[in-house]
Design a protein around this motif. Structure first.
Motif, PDB file in Angstrom:
ATOM      1  N   MET A   1       0.829  -1.206   0.000  1.00 40.55           N
ATOM      2  CA  MET A   1       0.000   0.000   0.000  1.00 40.55           C
ATOM      3  C   MET A   1       0.856   1.246   0.000  1.00 40.55           C
ATOM      4  N   SER A   2       2.005   1.211   0.667  1.00 39.19           N
ATOM      5  CA  SER A   2       2.888   2.375   0.698  1.00 39.19           C
ATOM      6  C   SER A   2       3.415   2.688  -0.695  1.00 39.19           C
ATOM      7  N   GLU A   3       3.667   1.646  -1.493  1.00 41.42           N
ATOM      8  CA  GLU A   3       4.121   1.886  -2.858  1.00 41.42           C
ATOM      9  C   GLU A   3       3.044   2.591  -3.669  1.00 41.42           C
ATOM     10  N   HIS A   4       1.776   2.187  -3.470  1.00 38.24           N
ATOM     11  CA  HIS A   4       0.677   2.854  -4.168  1.00 38.24           C
ATOM     12  C   HIS A   4       0.589   4.316  -3.757  1.00 38.24           C
ATOM     13  N   LEU A   5       0.740   4.591  -2.463  1.00 42.05           N
ATOM     14  CA  LEU A   5       0.686   5.989  -2.002  1.00 42.05           C
ATOM     15  C   LEU A   5       1.816   6.805  -2.610  1.00 42.05           C
ATOM     16  N   LYS A   6       3.014   6.230  -2.694  1.00 39.05           N
ATOM     17  CA  LYS A   6       4.134   6.957  -3.294  1.00 39.05           C
ATOM     18  C   LYS A   6       3.853   7.288  -4.756  1.00 39.05           C
ATOM     19  N   SER A   7       3.343   6.293  -5.507  1.00 44.69           N
ATOM     20  CA  SER A   7       3.053   6.559  -6.919  1.00 44.69           C
ATOM     21  C   SER A   7       1.945   7.588  -7.074  1.00 44.69           C
ATOM     22  N   ILE A   8       0.915   7.554  -6.178  1.00 45.25           N
ATOM     23  CA  ILE A   8      -0.165   8.551  -6.254  1.00 45.25           C
ATOM     24  C   ILE A   8       0.377   9.941  -6.004  1.00 45.25           C
ATOM     25  N   VAL A   9       1.213  10.092  -4.986  1.00 48.08           N
ATOM     26  CA  VAL A   9       1.774  11.413  -4.652  1.00 48.08           C
ATOM     27  C   VAL A   9       2.663  11.910  -5.785  1.00 48.08           C
ATOM     28  N   GLU A  10       3.478  11.034  -6.359  1.00 46.84           N
ATOM     29  CA  GLU A  10       4.341  11.445  -7.473  1.00 46.84           C
ATOM     30  C   GLU A  10       3.524  11.922  -8.666  1.00 46.84           C
ATOM     31  N   GLN A  11       2.456  11.198  -9.009  1.00 38.09           N
ATOM     32  CA  GLN A  11       1.632  11.602 -10.145  1.00 38.09           C
ATOM     33  C   GLN A  11       0.888  12.902  -9.877  1.00 38.09           C
ATOM     34  N   LEU A  12       0.418  13.100  -8.647  1.00 36.23           N
ATOM     35  CA  LEU A  12      -0.303  14.342  -8.327  1.00 36.23           C
ATOM     36  C   LEU A  12       0.616  15.546  -8.299  1.00 36.23           C
ATOM     37  N   ASN A  13       1.899  15.348  -8.019  1.00 29.80           N
ATOM     38  CA  ASN A  13       2.841  16.472  -7.992  1.00 29.80           C
ATOM     39  C   ASN A  13       3.314  16.872  -9.385  1.00 29.80           C
ATOM     40  N   ARG A  14       3.029  16.053 -10.398  1.00 33.02           N
ATOM     41  CA  ARG A  14       3.455  16.370 -11.759  1.00 33.02           C
ATOM     42  C   ARG A  14       2.393  17.195 -12.470  1.00 33.02           C
ATOM     43  N   GLU A  15       2.740  17.520 -13.747  1.00 31.10           N
ATOM     44  CA  GLU A  15       1.766  18.192 -14.607  1.00 31.10           C
ATOM     45  C   GLU A  15       0.635  17.217 -14.910  1.00 31.10           C
ATOM     46  N   PRO A  16      -0.620  17.659 -15.039  1.00 33.86           N
ATOM     47  CA  PRO A  16      -1.119  19.032 -14.902  1.00 33.86           C
ATOM     48  C   PRO A  16      -1.705  19.339 -13.534  1.00 33.86           C
ATOM     49  N   PHE A  17      -1.444  18.469 -12.523  1.00 36.05           N
ATOM     50  CA  PHE A  17      -2.116  18.635 -11.229  1.00 36.05           C
ATOM     51  C   PHE A  17      -1.362  19.615 -10.324  1.00 36.05           C
ATOM     52  N   LYS A  18      -0.021  19.388 -10.125  1.00 37.14           N
ATOM     53  CA  LYS A  18       0.828  20.272  -9.313  1.00 37.14           C
ATOM     54  C   LYS A  18       0.239  20.494  -7.913  1.00 37.14           C
ATOM     55  N   LYS A  19       0.027  19.400  -7.185  1.00 36.95           N
ATOM     56  CA  LYS A  19      -0.586  19.484  -5.865  1.00 36.95           C
ATOM     57  C   LYS A  19       0.425  19.766  -4.746  1.00 36.95           C
ATOM     58  N   ASN A  20       1.718  19.492  -4.996  1.00 37.22           N
ATOM     59  CA  ASN A  20       2.763  19.715  -3.981  1.00 37.22           C
ATOM     60  C   ASN A  20       2.462  18.951  -2.691  1.00 37.22           C
ATOM     61  N   PHE A  21       2.107  17.670  -2.847  1.00 31.36           N
ATOM     62  CA  PHE A  21       1.850  16.814  -1.693  1.00 31.36           C
ATOM     63  C   PHE A  21       3.126  16.066  -1.317  1.00 31.36           C
ATOM     64  N   ASN A  22       3.173  15.627  -0.060  1.00 31.03           N
ATOM     65  CA  ASN A  22       4.088  14.569   0.343  1.00 31.03           C
ATOM     66  C   ASN A  22       3.264  13.471   1.007  1.00 31.03           C
ATOM     67  N   LEU A  23       3.929  12.412   1.439  1.00 35.74           N
ATOM     68  CA  LEU A  23       3.177  11.286   1.994  1.00 35.74           C
ATOM     69  C   LEU A  23       2.378  11.678   3.235  1.00 35.74           C
ATOM     70  N   ILE A  24       2.953  12.563   4.041  1.00 37.41           N
ATOM     71  CA  ILE A  24       2.277  12.929   5.299  1.00 37.41           C
ATOM     72  C   ILE A  24       1.062  13.800   5.010  1.00 37.41           C
ATOM     73  N   THR A  25       1.265  14.844   4.178  1.00 36.28           N
ATOM     74  CA  THR A  25       0.140  15.745   3.888  1.00 36.28           C
ATOM     75  C   THR A  25      -0.966  15.035   3.118  1.00 36.28           C
ATOM     76  N   PHE A  26      -0.596  14.143   2.206  1.00 35.73           N
ATOM     77  CA  PHE A  26      -1.628  13.431   1.458  1.00 35.73           C
ATOM     78  C   PHE A  26      -2.390  12.460   2.355  1.00 35.73           C
ATOM     79  N   ASP A  27      -1.685  11.810   3.267  1.00 34.28           N
ATOM     80  CA  ASP A  27      -2.357  10.862   4.150  1.00 34.28           C
ATOM     81  C   ASP A  27      -3.229  11.562   5.184  1.00 34.28           C
ATOM     82  N   SER A  28      -2.918  12.831   5.473  1.00 32.45           N
ATOM     83  CA  SER A  28      -3.687  13.577   6.478  1.00 32.45           C
ATOM     84  C   SER A  28      -4.810  14.401   5.866  1.00 32.45           C
ATOM     85  N   LEU A  29      -5.152  14.189   4.585  1.00 34.24           N
ATOM     86  CA  LEU A  29      -6.244  14.937   3.969  1.00 34.24           C
ATOM     87  C   LEU A  29      -7.582  14.535   4.578  1.00 34.24           C
ATOM     88  N   GLU A  30      -8.472  15.533   4.685  1.00 26.32           N
ATOM     89  CA  GLU A  30      -9.828  15.262   5.151  1.00 26.32           C
ATOM     90  C   GLU A  30     -10.615  14.521   4.066  1.00 26.32           C
TER      91      GLU A  30
END
Length: 675
Positions: A1-30
């Motif tokens: 599951m951690s590998e899936h979270l890493k790939s999700i965060v990497e894809q969201l930080n790229r174009e065209p999303f540019k979310k600037n997430f890390n594992l902690i901030t993404f996991d702590s989303l409401e």
């Protein structure tokens, strides 16, 4: 599951999303923020989904997302097989539900974009049946379906053009090159027009050239028609030969065959043909299944790397299971399976033999047809000019005489040919001389035409004469061809009428036989059905008995294995008890030699030896620790001594070098003084 979270965060930080997430901030989303992130990804795939979920009811959000995921063919994971729980988790923004969706979407964004774009035009509207009663609605719906099909064709063509390698730059270069060629051709045409305008009656020449071109095209079309009619004539002749052969076969069959033999022969042919047809149908069914699988694979979306890896893992798992089953089967060595294997081998051998015989039968039929064709050709070749066959006997002598007379004629003709060849050589030389003279005359004529200002007049005149002569030849050939074709058609019609009159009585004789055959078919089908039902019942009983025997044999084998296992365990325990009794006897014995052989004494002896060795090593370690400081100091002194000796060595070498240099200088000074 951690590998899936890493790939999700990497894809969201790229174009065209540019979310600037890390594992902690993404996991702590409401939950609401996580749903908004999912909606942003869906909006990137389908722009219609660009909605703020705070302005929408939760039920509408879930309905909209589920509809889009269904259109994108999202499959629920194995642990989320319940649709209601999936919807509930999507409403509440549950991480175990949203995270797999994000991972699946982000891995396939370009593919899903294309699918969402096509779904807007290819998802057909479902019109209720009661509304399709109106003609206007039916026509509109048919027009809608036609537009959908046109869109599919245009989209395929567009994709083909995109992947074909053509670019706009290349097309523009081709267009510019063609425009340049067009300009050059226009200039050449203008230059030719200017050159031709200076010649008198050039318009008539152009008209004649145009007529010549039209006649050439007409001649080509006539030649094409002539070739087509020749082909049709050849096909008609072939059909006539086939009809004659069939007529001959039918006459022979009617002459030397009874109804029983005909029926028997027909039944045999029907059996062989039905077997061949069944085999071909099996091959056709296999081919259709293969085509169906290939179409199914082609219609599915392009798999990603993760899907391919998953399929490879499944293939490896299935291969391992197959290997395990094969090993179990080899270890079991079931006698029933061995007997069935023998029967299976025999059945496969018989099947292969049947297939080989069917192929041999087909080849034999082809060879028979070829032999019959060759026989017809040979018989046609062995006929004389008047239609009678060549026979042996007295006519052979007459034939020999004719051949001798033809031999003398052949010799005379050969002598005449030799004389004609000699005359041909003289005429050829004469032609060359005349051609040379003609060329000189033509050169003089051209010079005169150039002097008079009418150059090219004689060539144009010759071309016109040639064109008129060619036209006359073509008209004559065309008239002859039409006459020949009309005569040939008349002959063919008369021959066909004669053959029809000959075949009519044979067809009348064949009709009652066909009727008898049709009457026997139901009886044959009924007997065949009875046989198949009886065979199926016997086969089911035999298979049930085989299964019962197999189950009993398996049970017997299991109990035998258990019996042997228990016997082995009993033998092992008895050996252990025997060793324990011997150990107890040796330990209790009063003989010291026997007591030394016990396991306890051996272990005690080894323990004492190891303790003595450890004590000795500890003493050596203590001595090394005590003398460590003195040894280190002595080692430093030796190092200093070594450095001092190295320094002295260097100084000695330098002094020797300086002394040698001084000696050389003194020798050179003495030499200078002597000079």
């Amino acid at each position: 599951m951690s590998e899936h979270l890493k790939s999700i965060v990497e894809q969201l930080n790229r174009e065209p999303f540019k979310k600037n997430f890390n594992l902690i901030t993404f996991d702590s989303l409401e939950p609401m923020q996580l749903l908004q992130t999912l909606n942003d990804v869906l909006a990137e795939i389908d722009p219609k989904q660009a909605i703020d979920i705070r302005e929408e009811m939760p039920e509408q959000t879930v309905r909209r997302m589920c509809a889009l995921l269904g259109m994108l063919k999202y499959k629920l994971p194995g642990n989320q097989s319940d649709v209601n729980s999936f919807r509930q988790g999507l409403v509440t923004g549950s991480k175990p539900v949203v995270h797999p969706i994000l991972h699946w979407l982000l891995q396939r964004v370009p593919e899903l974009k294309k699918r969402a774009y096509l779904a807007r035009f290819l998802c057909k509207l479902e019109v209720p049946a009661e509304f399709l009663q109106d003609d206007v609605i039916i026509d509109t719906y048919h027009q809608y379906e036609e537009l959908v099909e046109e869109f599919k064709a245009y989209h395929k063509e567009c994709e083909h053009l995109r992947t074909s390698g053509f670019s706009t730059a290349e097309i523009r270069r081709d267009i510019s090159a063609m425009e340049e060629e067009k300009d050059q051709l226009i200039k050449r045409v203008e230059r030719l027009k200017k050159r031709v305008e200076s010649v008198s009656n050039h318009q008539q020449m152009l008209d004649q050239a145009r007529l010549l071109r039209v006649e050439k095209e007409r001649a080509e079309s006539l030649a094409h028609q002539k070739q087509e009619q020749k082909n049709q004539l050849f096909q008609a002749e072939q059909r006539l030969l086939r009809s004659q052969q069939q007529l001959k076969d039918l006459r022979q069959a009617a002459a030397d065959a009874s109804p029983e033999s005909l029926m028997k022969r027909l039944e045999e042919e029907i059996k062989t043909n039905s077997y061949l047809v069944s085999e071909k149908q099996k091959e056709l069914q296999g081919t259709r299944r293969t085509v169906h699988y290939l179409q199914k694979v082609a219609s599915e979306p392009e798999p990603s790397q993760a899907d391919l890896q998953e399929l490879k893992d499944k293939i490896k798992a299935v291969d391992s299971q197959i290997n395990q089953l094969i090993e179990k089967k080899m270890m079991r060595n079931d006698p029933i399976d061995d007997k069935l294997t023998l029967y299976r081998q025999q059945a496969s051998i018989i099947t292969r033999r049947k297939e080989a015989k069917a192929e041999e039968l087909q080849e034999a039929r082809e060879e028979l047809a070829a032999a019959e064709r060759e026989l017809r050709q040979r018989t046609s070749q062995t006929h004389t000019a008047d239609g009678a066959e060549v026979i042996r006997g007295d006519e052979l002598k007459h034939l020999v005489g004719r051949l001798r007379s033809k031999g003398t004629v052949y010799k005379k003709n050969r002598q005449q040919i030799a004389e004609l060849r000699a005359e041909y050589g003289v005429l050829q030389r004469t032609e060359e001389v005349l051609k040379q003279r003609f060329e000189t005359v033509q050169d003089k004529l051209r010079r005169l035409e150039a002097e008079k200002g009418i150059s090219g007049y004689s060539d144009t005149q010759d071309e016109l004469e040639n064109a008129s002569a060619l036209k006359n030849d073509l008209d004559e050939k065309k008239a002859r061809t039409l006459d020949d074709m009309s005569e040939m058609v008349k002959k063919l019609n008369s021959v066909i009428a004669e053959k029809k009159s000959v075949v009519a009585p044979i067809i009348k004789e064949l009709r009652p036989l066909r009727q008898r055959y049709q009457e026997l078919i139901p009886e044959y089908e009924e007997k065949k059905a009875q046989y198949e039902s009886c065979a199926a019942g016997l086969e089911s009983n035999r298979s049930q008995l085989e299964q019962d025997v197999k189950a009993l044999r398996e049970e017997t084998a299991q109990r035998e294995n258990r019996y042997h296992h228990i016997n082995c365990m009993t033998a092992i325990i008895e050996m252990q008890l025997q060793r324990a009794a011997e150990e107890t006897k040796a330990y209790v014995s009063s003989d010291p030699q026997e007591r030394k052989k016990t396991v306890r004494e051996v272990y005690m002896k080894n323990i004492s030896e190891q303790e003595l060795l450890g004590k000795k090593l500890r003493e050596e370690q203590k001595m090394v620790r005590e003398s460590h400081a003195e040894n280190m100091e002595q080692m430093e002194l030796w190092r200093d001594l070594e450095k001092l000796m190295e320094c002295k060595k260097k100084c000695l070498i330098e002094a020797q070098n300086q002394a040698s240099v001084g000696q050389v200088i003194q020798d050179e000074g003495k030499d200078m003084l002597l000079l």
